[in-house]
Design an enzyme around this catalytic site. Structure first.
Site, mmCIF file in Angstrom:
data_model
loop_
_atom_site.group_PDB
_atom_site.id
_atom_site.type_symbol
_atom_site.label_atom_id
_atom_site.label_comp_id
_atom_site.label_asym_id
_atom_site.label_seq_id
_atom_site.Cartn_x
_atom_site.Cartn_y
_atom_site.Cartn_z
ATOM 1 N N SER A 99 -3.982 -19.877 -59.038
ATOM 2 C CA SER A 99 -3.970 -19.632 -57.879
ATOM 3 C C SER A 99 -3.781 -20.822 -56.975
ATOM 4 O O SER A 99 -4.124 -21.929 -57.183
ATOM 5 C CB SER A 99 -5.144 -18.934 -57.401
ATOM 6 O OG SER A 99 -5.741 -19.024 -55.994
ATOM 7 N N TYR B 114 0.338 -19.152 -51.834
ATOM 8 C CA TYR B 114 -0.124 -18.641 -50.491
ATOM 9 C C TYR B 114 0.734 -19.716 -49.488
ATOM 10 O O TYR B 114 0.438 -20.824 -49.693
ATOM 11 C CB TYR B 114 -1.566 -18.687 -50.228
ATOM 12 C CG TYR B 114 -2.274 -17.535 -50.798
ATOM 13 C CD1 TYR B 114 -2.105 -16.124 -50.414
ATOM 14 C CD2 TYR B 114 -3.321 -17.704 -51.416
ATOM 15 C CE1 TYR B 114 -2.836 -15.099 -51.070
ATOM 16 C CE2 TYR B 114 -4.093 -16.732 -52.086
ATOM 17 C CZ TYR B 114 -3.832 -15.414 -51.853
ATOM 18 O OH TYR B 114 -4.552 -14.436 -52.061
ATOM 19 N N THR C 143 2.185 -14.262 -53.063
ATOM 20 C CA THR C 143 1.202 -13.301 -52.858
ATOM 21 C C THR C 143 1.501 -13.064 -51.278
ATOM 22 O O THR C 143 1.232 -13.880 -50.178
ATOM 23 C CB THR C 143 -0.190 -13.607 -53.011
ATOM 24 O OG1 THR C 143 -0.380 -13.783 -54.435
ATOM 25 C CG2 THR C 143 -1.093 -12.334 -52.595
ATOM 26 N N LYS D 224 4.077 -10.772 -55.010
ATOM 27 C CA LYS D 224 2.960 -9.983 -55.440
ATOM 28 C C LYS D 224 2.230 -9.200 -54.448
ATOM 29 O O LYS D 224 2.092 -9.838 -53.225
ATOM 30 C CB LYS D 224 1.802 -10.714 -56.055
ATOM 31 C CG LYS D 224 0.415 -10.143 -56.341
ATOM 32 C CD LYS D 224 -0.279 -11.337 -57.318
ATOM 33 C CE LYS D 224 -1.663 -10.827 -57.715
ATOM 34 N NZ LYS D 224 -2.868 -10.919 -56.519
ATOM 35 N N HIS E 237 -4.019 -5.788 -54.981
ATOM 36 C CA HIS E 237 -4.946 -7.265 -55.017
ATOM 37 C C HIS E 237 -6.444 -6.705 -55.279
ATOM 38 O O HIS E 237 -7.448 -7.278 -54.656
ATOM 39 C CB HIS E 237 -5.080 -7.484 -53.478
ATOM 40 C CG HIS E 237 -5.272 -9.269 -53.365
ATOM 41 N ND1 HIS E 237 -4.245 -9.984 -52.966
ATOM 42 C CD2 HIS E 237 -6.295 -9.913 -53.499
ATOM 43 C CE1 HIS E 237 -4.713 -11.245 -52.882
ATOM 44 N NE2 HIS E 237 -5.928 -11.442 -53.193
HETATM 45 C C1 LIG Z 1 -12.372 -13.100 -56.860
HETATM 46 C C2 LIG Z 1 -11.256 -12.988 -56.778
HETATM 47 C C3 LIG Z 1 -10.375 -13.913 -56.238
HETATM 48 C C4 LIG Z 1 -8.977 -13.318 -56.186
HETATM 49 N N1 LIG Z 1 -7.885 -14.527 -55.730
HETATM 50 C C5 LIG Z 1 -6.566 -14.218 -55.643
HETATM 51 C C6 LIG Z 1 -6.044 -15.267 -55.368
HETATM 52 O O1 LIG Z 1 -6.084 -16.359 -55.064
HETATM 53 N N2 LIG Z 1 -4.390 -14.921 -55.185
HETATM 54 C C7 LIG Z 1 -3.849 -13.961 -55.463
HETATM 55 O O2 LIG Z 1 -2.812 -13.668 -55.313
HETATM 56 N N3 LIG Z 1 -4.883 -12.773 -55.691
HETATM 57 C C8 LIG Z 1 -5.989 -13.134 -56.000
HETATM 58 N N4 LIG Z 1 -6.828 -12.194 -56.342
HETATM 59 C C9 LIG Z 1 -6.429 -10.723 -56.738
HETATM 60 C C10 LIG Z 1 -5.987 -10.798 -58.466
HETATM 61 O O3 LIG Z 1 -4.698 -11.788 -58.355
HETATM 62 C C11 LIG Z 1 -5.576 -9.472 -58.800
HETATM 63 O O4 LIG Z 1 -4.552 -8.814 -57.873
HETATM 64 C C12 LIG Z 1 -6.697 -8.450 -58.842
HETATM 65 O O5 LIG Z 1 -7.925 -8.993 -59.263
HETATM 66 C C13 LIG Z 1 -6.338 -7.414 -59.740
HETATM 67 O O6 LIG Z 1 -7.312 -6.314 -60.111
HETATM 68 P P1 LIG Z 1 -8.427 -6.256 -61.224
HETATM 69 O O7 LIG Z 1 -9.632 -7.500 -60.652
HETATM 70 O O8 LIG Z 1 -9.047 -5.234 -61.049
HETATM 71 O O9 LIG Z 1 -7.989 -6.904 -62.351
HETATM 72 C C14 LIG Z 1 -8.144 -12.316 -56.365
HETATM 73 C C15 LIG Z 1 -9.119 -11.507 -57.064
HETATM 74 C C16 LIG Z 1 -10.490 -11.478 -57.413
HETATM 75 C C17 LIG Z 1 -11.267 -10.544 -57.783
#
Ligand SMILES: Cc1cc2nc3c(=O)[nH]c(=O)nc-3n(C[C@H](O)[C@H](O)[C@H](O)COP(=O)(O)O)c2cc1C
Ligand SMILES: Cc1cc2nc3c(=O)[nH]c(=O)nc-3n(C[C@H](O)[C@H](O)[C@H](O)COP(=O)(O)O)c2cc1C
Ligand SMILES: Cc1cc2nc3c(=O)[nH]c(=O)nc-3n(C[C@H](O)[C@H](O)[C@H](O)COP(=O)(O)O)c2cc1C
Ligand SMILES: Cc1cc2nc3c(=O)[nH]c(=O)nc-3n(C[C@H](O)[C@H](O)[C@H](O)COP(=O)(O)O)c2cc1C
Lengths: 358, 358, 358, 358
Positions: free
Chosen positions: A106, A128, A154, A228, A252
């Site tokens: 990330s 981002y 994203t 994404k 997300h």
């Molecule tokens: C704590 C946390 C932080 C996240 N940070 C990012 C991020 O920095 N960039 C991003 O594209 N998605 C981020 N996501 C989304 C994840 O990439 C992903 O889309 C999502 O967690 C998928 O669902 P799941 O947790 O049910 O597997 C984050 C998700 C969580 C839970």
């Protein structure tokens, strides 16, 4: 000993993460409708196994962006892994490396992307857009320099803040969390809104990426760019035409706009829009090998794992992440075996059925 | 006194079986979605009775594999009945004998098939393919020798292990449980997997029966061979063409691949695929005479009873099994009477209706 | 003071009826699926009111079997009213008389039909066929003699027994309950079943009425004969052709065969089968004026009230029954007023809509 | 600090309103089915955001009845605001004035309409027809005189009384509540019903407005007349033809006839009936900006906020009302931003999707 399946990391992690942080990780936006929808989407789908097939010698191999992969699992970009483990991203990267898993690092990581790269596993960089194009371009150049193989832009979360449950639990993102990659860049200049301007439409949305930004990005970098956060078939087709290297169908994890459908529920429409052969990945709600099976049957080439990654990391660092991936993979193999599929290509939509409503 | 209907054995048995073993028997695989689906499938179907019919002199007689039967109930193959009653299978066989019920004896019984046969009731032998064809063939020959009338090849559970609930409750299958029929055969030689091979696809699935194995089996034995675990219409038609004597639509009581539909939900499609007159049986979720009625209306010739058998055996041995069968049969008769059906042939699909969703 | 609507009698009655008897009255057969379905059927239907209609001067008048009635509510035949009130049926009859309501007196009443008739209100006689035709014919002649205006032949409950909840609560029908009308007749001779005969199909179903019995009954009496317990469209049409005077769509309040659909869910099909102008009544699940409105919109000419009658009787005897009917009627009027209906004829199907699923 | 979103006023208000009054405000009529349906209707709809749109410079501006408005939110007419705040309506009017919000003042207000007008914000007058046409006409003239811009005739609640929950909680409307506008008029003469007349159809419904009354009203006033309480497409078209200036699709927040559908569920049909460009507003169930987004996508030009207004008023008077409106508006803007909508016109039906059933 308590971990009989990958999903058990969710339960066990509760003892390793303080409640406010857990609320932040586990939670979703708004009323958490999309968060719930993600799990329900998997629960509503069943499998109709084929009998008496010979699956001996089968495997989970596939290729992504032209490179062979041992299996269709990736680590989703998850910000601020320092919240649950010192040098979190480095540990995740080690777990990924040990299991032949692509780690998507990330922008908002707790460790700089150079440290993640130093671990040496396969890696993509999640981007981002930053207020300044120079900063954005520099991030991309740094990722290129240390061997990230693709950029994941994203686009579904231009405005970000901890969900209400996390805020009620007293969670606040620590000052420095997630800024390791951005340290050293000049702070973005504040902009004062005119009284008739909207805090949201004119303020927060300033940095939201637009189609023009995407075109600029693809110009700036030689790496393949994936987008994404895709949920609409028309958006999918437009992105494909725009030359994007692949799509990640994602809501997300229920953390962006609440009320959007489960990623899984729109996957088939997105796949139909772009046709076969074009890279389409999915995340949001993956908790078991059967979920991976379901996503693949509905058209995904691979899936990304978000929260399970954080839970496994919290419980046992790199080892936890590797173990979680191994469990998920074996669960997928078991599902394939029992459904009569020797390879991923055998996982076809006719193997799915609607589960009885409960 | 507490047993007003067959299903009450489920409740009463709780006092007779230790919690870990109960978790093993009652539980299903994975998230127990298919387990739950089995019961919901019955709950979603209602009956639309015909009025003012004369059912006096009616009966439940039928024929299976060419032999007359007093009623359409069978005892499903259930392994390790020693877990709930000493000489479990012998008692079940006695209960079956006393009620004119076909007992399907499991390969993994606690008592050898010869002892089951000695009881003297009508009996079929349920076969799990063994690592060695010689052993498999010998099992079949033994069954033939002591008068089993048919072979039931179970194909839906090549990989078996207690469900998560049972494992969490501390249940482990005792060393010797379910090996009475296999005692005396040489232990299967261990095979070492190459590092690139899959524990599941190359390991556990070695013994999974394939279409070739089925053909071999039908060659080896003169007995009719039924296949248990059918859920797909295309598989059903293929098996019929392959010369199988009949099908058992079953999801193994929700104990094989989790996420598969309820047996009942696929029954009509399977019946449509093989046409009328071809033996199609069903199990998974039968708890009451009305369930039998529903299964027959949707195309089953007969049904098998799994867990209720274990519960009745645990409560009162042979007597319990016989009583449970008698209750089920009377419940079926009551259902027939109130729906205006004098014989099983009167139980037609137009008597069913969708139950109101709850 | 606690009774704000007719349905409140259900709550308040709990303090007036002992638990075992309450379980008997409130309960249904089997798993009580049809019992639950009755209420859900009403809950799934909504109303789409017409605006700005002038309903002043409207009324609830109608005609049944050629006679004018002040409203479309009847007291359903409910056996053994002595269980909740001394001289129960006499009190119900008084409540009916005071509110211009047809009372349908049960064969299995606690008071003889002559006493019910003596009260003087409008009355129909509900008939259960008896083992002997002489006895049956005598019952009918007695009803004719004291001014019952119609015979309601109940055909859906040839086998009767308290539900499991009642039996678990220790309820047993007192010896003499419900035999007031049958006292003085010779006891039906016991019949011994041959060992191969079925307790149910040959035993209990002996007295179940058949089409021939119905024909015989219509020959025996000059009174109009209605059939109670109709759920199928084909049965409805057959009965109409057979010369029956009217139908009562009913699942016996969920007390006959469990698993049958809600009466309301089959009402429209029955009405469509017999066409307009033919008497079709409904019971099962009526608890509020809006339920009456819904039933009328779906094609009923009138509705019968079972359990609410017992509850009101238990709480306040004749006064309770009269009050309950008055509340139901006002609730119906309110519903009509707010939906823009001045008369029952204005209650058309286009006023209904599917309620949102909950 | 506890108020993170507009809906939080509902939770927080519990500490500011006594339980009986809260039951009155929060409750619905009958079994509260329509009340529940209102929320479920929003929960069943999801959003499918468009990606990568530029929304910078977007806004929520619109026009209603020919006048520009900053946003599409109105304060619904809510009677008796004195129940939760001294000079309730005056405070609501101040909150409205501060946020550029149209306040629709109720006939049954605790403060006379002249005091509301004195605050100076944009205002419409909600009219309940009175027993005497002179009184009704005088109310209208007073509203005209002090600058109300439109008349909203409410037609769905001719009979009104607190719901059962409120009555059970001991709530009674204080004598004088809601009569500030009617003080000084002669008391309507009581009318004695003949014994054959209906308390409801002849009594309470005397004052219920009819089509003739509406025609008379439009004659009496030069102000635009909107009709509130529309749910049917045919009624909508008839009203449009009759020259009404606009419609409010509403089920009175589930407080009129119970069992009617959610306003949201009939909105699209109403919009289709009247075509584009004709003013259609909606209320009932609005609790969040995403609800506003949903209503607009389904065809509403604007929405009215009922209970949230009372809750915010109870918590913090004019400030609360203004804050609640500001939160709702920002939530709407966030929803627009994340869904790629720069203006209200961009909120099109194709942005909605059915939410996964839960
Ligand atoms: C704590 C946390 C932080 C996240 N940070 C990012 C991020 O920095 N960039 C991003 O594209 N998605 C981020 N996501 C989304 C994840 O990439 C992903 O889309 C999502 O967690 C998928 O669902 P799941 O947790 O049910 O597997 C984050 C998700 C969580 C839970
Ligand atoms: C404890 C237990 C052991 C079982 N063992 C076998 C077995 O050895 N072979 C087999 O084919 N099926 C086995 N089954 C599945 C049953 O034959 C049957 O398919 C299933 O129990 C039917 O569902 P029911 O329990 O809801 O009736 C077993 C089931 C249970 C509950
Ligand atoms: C305690 C009880 C006794 C009943 N006895 C009779 C009866 O003797 N004859 C009959 O035709 N129906 C009988 N019924 C059924 C009612 O006539 C009616 O069909 C049913 O109660 C309608 O449903 P409701 O109770 O929801 O209104 C009985 C119902 C109850 C609850
Ligand atoms: C306490 C209360 C009083 C109300 N009084 C009136 C009224 O006087 N006139 C009117 O037209 N609607 C009245 N309404 C209905 C509202 O105008 C509006 O239709 C409803 O509250 C919208 O639903 P919501 O509360 O879910 O936003 C009232 C609603 C409530 C909750």
């Amino acid at each position: 000993p308590d971990i009989l399946c990958a999903a058990d990391y969710e339960t066990v992690a509760r003892a390793f993460i303080d409640p406010a942080t857990l609320a932040y990780i586990a939670g979703g936006s708004g009323d958490e409708r999309s968060l719930a929808a993600n799990r329900q989407a998997f629960a509503r789908r069943g499998v109709l196994p084929r009998l008496l097939r010979d699956v001996c010698g089968g495997h989970t191999r596939t290729a992504l962006l032209g490179r062979p992969r041992a299996h269709p699992l990736l680590l989703a970009p998850v910000a601020c892994q320092g919240l649950v483990h010192a040098h979190g991203e480095v540990h995740s990267a080690r777990g990924a490396e040990a299991t032949d898993t692509v780690m998507v690092a990330s922008t908002l990581a707790s460790c700089p992307l150079e440290e993640v790269a130093a671990v040496g596993g396969p890696r993509w960089f999640q981007l981002y857009m930053q207020p300044s194009r120079e900063v954005t371009a520099d991030l991309v150049r740094r990722a290129e320099r240390v061997g990230f193989e693709a950029i994941v832009l994203t686009v579904d979360a231009p405005v970000q803040s901890p969900g209400r449950a996390a805020r009620r639990a007293g969670f606040t993102l620590p000052e420095s969390a997630g800024t390791a990659n951005l340290a050293g860049y000049p702070a973005p200049e504040g902009r004062v809104l005119a009284p008739t301007q909207s805090r949201i439409l004119d303020g927060m949305m300033r940095e939201a990426p637009t189609a023009a930004d995407l075109a600029w990005l693809m110009d700036v970098t030689g790496l393949p760019v994936l987008v994404k956060g895709v949920l609409r078939a028309d958006d999918a087709r437009a992105l494909q035409r725009a030359g994007v290297a692949g799509l990640i169908v994602s809501n997300h994890g229920g953390r962006a706009l609440d009320g959007v459908p489960a990623s899984l529920d729109v996957l088939a429409a997105v796949r139909a829009a772009v046709g076969p052969g074009y890279p389409v990945l999915l995340d949001s709600g993956i908790r078991a090998g059967s979920d991976v099976f379901t996503a693949l049957a509905l058209g995904a080439d691979a899936v990304l794992v978000g929260r399970l990654q954080m839970y496994a990391l919290a419980v046992a660092g790199a080892l936890g992440v590797a173990h979680m991936i191994r469990l998920l993979r074996e669960e997928l193999e078991l599902c394939m075996a029992l459904a009569g599929c020797a390879t991923l290509a055998d996982i076809t939509p006719d193997l799915l059925c609607e589960a009885a409503p409960c």
